[in-house]
Design a protein around this motif. Structure first.
Motif, PDB file in Angstrom:
ATOM      1  N   ASN A 267     -37.721  82.842 -26.698  1.00 31.74           N
ATOM      2  CA  ASN A 267     -38.680  81.849 -26.213  1.00 31.74           C
ATOM      3  C   ASN A 267     -39.913  82.542 -25.638  1.00 31.74           C
ATOM      4  OD1 ASN A 267     -37.190  79.556 -26.905  1.00 31.74           O
ATOM      5  ND2 ASN A 267     -36.022  79.637 -24.997  1.00 31.74           N
ATOM      6  N   ILE A 268     -40.711  83.086 -26.526  1.00 33.54           N
ATOM      7  CA  ILE A 268     -41.926  83.779 -26.125  1.00 33.54           C
ATOM      8  C   ILE A 268     -43.127  83.103 -26.774  1.00 33.54           C
ATOM      9  CG2 ILE A 268     -41.574  85.500 -27.966  1.00 33.54           C
ATOM     10  CD1 ILE A 268     -43.167  87.481 -26.195  1.00 33.54           C
ATOM     11  N   CYS A 269     -44.131  82.853 -25.961  1.00 33.95           N
ATOM     12  CA  CYS A 269     -45.379  82.265 -26.452  1.00 33.95           C
ATOM     13  C   CYS A 269     -46.525  83.185 -26.046  1.00 33.95           C
ATOM     14  CB  CYS A 269     -45.582  80.875 -25.844  1.00 33.95           C
ATOM     15  SG  CYS A 269     -47.205  80.138 -26.198  1.00 33.95           S
ATOM     16  N   VAL A 270     -47.266  83.662 -27.035  1.00 36.98           N
ATOM     17  CA  VAL A 270     -48.436  84.488 -26.730  1.00 36.98           C
ATOM     18  C   VAL A 270     -49.691  83.731 -27.148  1.00 36.98           C
ATOM     19  CG1 VAL A 270     -47.110  86.612 -26.961  1.00 36.98           C
ATOM     20  CG2 VAL A 270     -48.400  85.775 -28.917  1.00 36.98           C
ATOM     21  N   VAL A 271     -50.718  83.861 -26.340  1.00 34.78           N
ATOM     22  CA  VAL A 271     -51.960  83.134 -26.559  1.00 34.78           C
ATOM     23  C   VAL A 271     -53.107  84.130 -26.618  1.00 34.78           C
ATOM     24  CG1 VAL A 271     -53.465  81.296 -25.691  1.00 34.78           C
ATOM     25  CG2 VAL A 271     -51.011  81.232 -25.200  1.00 34.78           C
ATOM     26  N   GLY A 272     -54.001  83.959 -27.565  1.00 30.98           N
ATOM     27  CA  GLY A 272     -55.145  84.858 -27.643  1.00 30.98           C
ATOM     28  C   GLY A 272     -56.006  84.558 -28.848  1.00 30.98           C
ATOM     29  N   ASP A 273     -56.962  85.439 -29.060  1.00 30.58           N
ATOM     30  CA  ASP A 273     -57.895  85.283 -30.179  1.00 30.58           C
ATOM     31  C   ASP A 273     -58.380  86.673 -30.564  1.00 30.58           C
ATOM     32  OD1 ASP A 273     -59.785  84.530 -32.029  1.00 30.58           O
ATOM     33  OD2 ASP A 273     -61.214  83.739 -30.568  1.00 30.58           O
ATOM     34  N   GLU A 274     -58.011  87.109 -31.757  1.00 37.45           N
ATOM     35  CA  GLU A 274     -58.383  88.467 -32.183  1.00 37.45           C
ATOM     36  C   GLU A 274     -59.888  88.672 -32.197  1.00 37.45           C
ATOM     37  OE1 GLU A 274     -58.105  86.150 -36.058  1.00 37.45           O
ATOM     38  OE2 GLU A 274     -57.225  86.126 -34.058  1.00 37.45           O
ATOM     39  N   ASP A 275     -60.672  87.579 -32.341  1.00 38.85           N
ATOM     40  CA  ASP A 275     -62.130  87.703 -32.321  1.00 38.85           C
ATOM     41  C   ASP A 275     -62.649  88.108 -30.947  1.00 38.85           C
ATOM     42  OD1 ASP A 275     -62.016  86.843 -34.905  1.00 38.85           O
ATOM     43  OD2 ASP A 275     -62.752  84.820 -34.503  1.00 38.85           O
ATOM     44  N   GLN A 276     -61.816  87.910 -29.920  1.00 39.76           N
ATOM     45  CA  GLN A 276     -62.244  88.182 -28.541  1.00 39.76           C
ATOM     46  C   GLN A 276     -61.546  89.391 -27.943  1.00 39.76           C
ATOM     47  OE1 GLN A 276     -62.729  84.479 -26.088  1.00 39.76           O
ATOM     48  NE2 GLN A 276     -61.824  83.467 -27.869  1.00 39.76           N
ATOM     49  N   SER A 277     -61.106  90.305 -28.798  1.00 42.09           N
ATOM     50  CA  SER A 277     -60.456  91.520 -28.310  1.00 42.09           C
ATOM     51  C   SER A 277     -61.494  92.439 -27.674  1.00 42.09           C
ATOM     52  CB  SER A 277     -59.749  92.237 -29.471  1.00 42.09           C
ATOM     53  OG  SER A 277     -59.060  93.362 -29.010  1.00 42.09           O
ATOM     54  N   LEU A 278     -61.423  92.565 -26.347  1.00 42.66           N
ATOM     55  CA  LEU A 278     -62.479  93.262 -25.600  1.00 42.66           C
ATOM     56  C   LEU A 278     -62.074  94.631 -25.073  1.00 42.66           C
ATOM     57  CD1 LEU A 278     -63.665  90.246 -23.383  1.00 42.66           C
ATOM     58  CD2 LEU A 278     -64.652  91.025 -25.548  1.00 42.66           C
ATOM     59  N   TYR A 279     -60.773  94.907 -24.996  1.00 44.24           N
ATOM     60  CA  TYR A 279     -60.343  96.079 -24.247  1.00 44.24           C
ATOM     61  C   TYR A 279     -59.745  97.187 -25.103  1.00 44.24           C
ATOM     62  CZ  TYR A 279     -61.324  93.470 -20.045  1.00 44.24           C
ATOM     63  OH  TYR A 279     -61.971  92.779 -19.049  1.00 44.24           O
ATOM     64  N   ARG A 280     -60.296  97.362 -26.307  1.00 45.71           N
ATOM     65  CA  ARG A 280     -59.791  98.438 -27.156  1.00 45.71           C
ATOM     66  C   ARG A 280     -60.061  99.807 -26.530  1.00 45.71           C
ATOM     67  NH1 ARG A 280     -61.147  96.063 -33.248  1.00 45.71           N
ATOM     68  NH2 ARG A 280     -60.900  93.905 -32.633  1.00 45.71           N
ATOM     69  N   PHE A 281     -61.149  99.898 -25.753  1.00 48.02           N
ATOM     70  CA  PHE A 281     -61.473 101.169 -25.091  1.00 48.02           C
ATOM     71  C   PHE A 281     -60.439 101.498 -24.021  1.00 48.02           C
ATOM     72  CE2 PHE A 281     -63.445  97.938 -22.467  1.00 48.02           C
ATOM     73  CZ  PHE A 281     -63.275  98.393 -21.170  1.00 48.02           C
ATOM     74  N   ARG A 282     -59.640 100.514 -23.586  1.00 46.94           N
ATOM     75  CA  ARG A 282     -58.579 100.756 -22.610  1.00 46.94           C
ATOM     76  C   ARG A 282     -57.216 100.948 -23.273  1.00 46.94           C
ATOM     77  NH1 ARG A 282     -59.362  96.320 -17.770  1.00 46.94           N
ATOM     78  NH2 ARG A 282     -61.344  97.068 -16.936  1.00 46.94           N
ATOM     79  N   GLY A 283     -57.205 101.005 -24.572  1.00 47.47           N
ATOM     80  CA  GLY A 283     -55.942 101.216 -25.275  1.00 47.47           C
ATOM     81  C   GLY A 283     -55.362  99.960 -25.892  1.00 47.47           C
TER      82      GLY A 283
END
Length: 346
Positions: A267-283
């Motif tokens: 029972n896991i629900c993840v929410v997000g939007d790949e277009d708004q990925s902001l923290y690639r510089f943090r890993g």
């Protein structure tokens, strides 16, 4: 209160759910692995709050059996506050004190404190943030960095004290968050990687000697706790639902924690939007959200695309810009975006 009774109450107080089938599904279909792709201005927080509240009101779980994580403490506080606000609107009084909300870091810290004897840390350990981690390396510069000078450059690459500390921290975080074994670095034929591995081991030793931990180690230590069968059974038995916001900004160890925690009941629900990925510089890696459905046999994917916030002209400009980008990897093997994601005005 049964499911239909709660649903009827919801639709009376929030009739807008009837006009948005995707949001309706995201709120009421709470069981099993679910990915909610929430475009900008599509009522993501509203949906996440109503979904969590629905789980509570239908008594699928008690507050202590729900883990609700987001990227900042401010956002976590807002989620808890709005759950309380909406429950009052529905005429229901809930004690949310035991609801497990917070950032992934703060949630890891709470669990570590419960099982401290199984970790390298001691009571009253200190958590270093991004700034204090840099200061810690500076304070221990002689042990962590100074031995690794090659051709008048630290690690054969960098000049300047703070420039070196800043660059080195990125490598340290990467090693920890990617769960890389330093033995692999030390066996490398690359002199730079050998020096990084030795320096990292020194940093790790000093952290634990001084009873300190940085954000990356906080997550790794918690993940290692979950690998202990006894501890894992106890923690997983206490969690029935896991909801993670801003999933596009999670890193590898955070993904592994989420998957491990949900391994039993799913029972896991993840929410997000790949277009708004902001923290690639943090890993952070956008692959986590793109590959999430592949981690399960039957994952529900829901797209929230009705924008309630912006003018039609802004939405059209956004769509045009996003669609102009080449989302393929350089070798054309991977498409880094979900298809059919045109945002529309609500």
């Amino acid at each position: 209160m049964n499911n239909e009774g709660v649903k009827k109450l919801y639709l009376k107080e929030f009739p807008e759910l009837l006009n948005n089938s995707s949001q309706y599904d995201a709120v009421f279909n709470t069981d099993g692995p679910t990915l909610i792709i929430a475009g900008p201005g599509t009522g993501k927080t509203f949906t996440l709050v109503l979904r969590t509240l629905y789980i509570l009101l239908t008594e699928k779980a008690r507050p202590s059996e729900i883990l609700l994580s987001t990227f900042t403490e401010k956002a976590a506080f807002e989620l808890r506050d709005r759950i309380s606000q909406f429950s009052r609107k529905l005429g229901k009084k809930l004690n949310l004190h035991e609801l497990k909300t917070g950032t992934i870091h703060s949630i890891c810290e709470k669990f570590i404190s419960c099982y401290l004897r199984k970790t390298p840390l001691n009571k009253n350990f200190t958590v270093l943030d991004e700034i204090t981690s840099l200061l810690f390396i500076n304070e221990n510069f002689k042990e962590i960095i100074e031995p690794y000078i090659e051709k008048d450059k630290y690690f054969g690459k960098w000049t300047g004290k703070w420039n070196t500390i800043s660059n080195l921290t990125g490598y340290f975080n990467k090693i920890t968050e990617e769960l890389i074994e330093t033995e692999e670095l030390l066996k490398s034929k690359n002199e730079f990687l050998i020096m990084i591995g030795e320096s990292y081991n020194g940093y790790k030793r000093l952290l634990f000697e001084k009873n300190k931990v940085d954000f990356a180690f906080l997550q790794k230590i918690f993940y290692e706790l979950l690998l202990d069968d006894e501890i894992y059974k106890k923690i997983s038995s206490e969690l029935k639902y896991i909801l993670i916001d801003e999933y596009q900004d999670t890193n590898y160890v955070q993904e592994q924690i989420a998957l491990k925690l949900s391994d039993i009941n799913k029972n896991i629900c993840v929410v997000g939007d790949e277009d708004q990925s902001l923290y690639r510089f943090r890993g952070a890696t956008v692959r986590n959200i793109l590959e999430f459905p592949k981690k399960f046999d039957n994952c529900t994917v829901i797209k929230l695309l009705s924008n309630y916030r912006s003018h039609q002209k802004i939405i059209e400009t956004y769509n045009k810009f996003i669609e102009s980008i080449n989302w393929f990897s350089s070798d054309k093997s991977t498409y880094y975006r979900y298809p059919n994601k045109t945002v529309i005005a609500a």
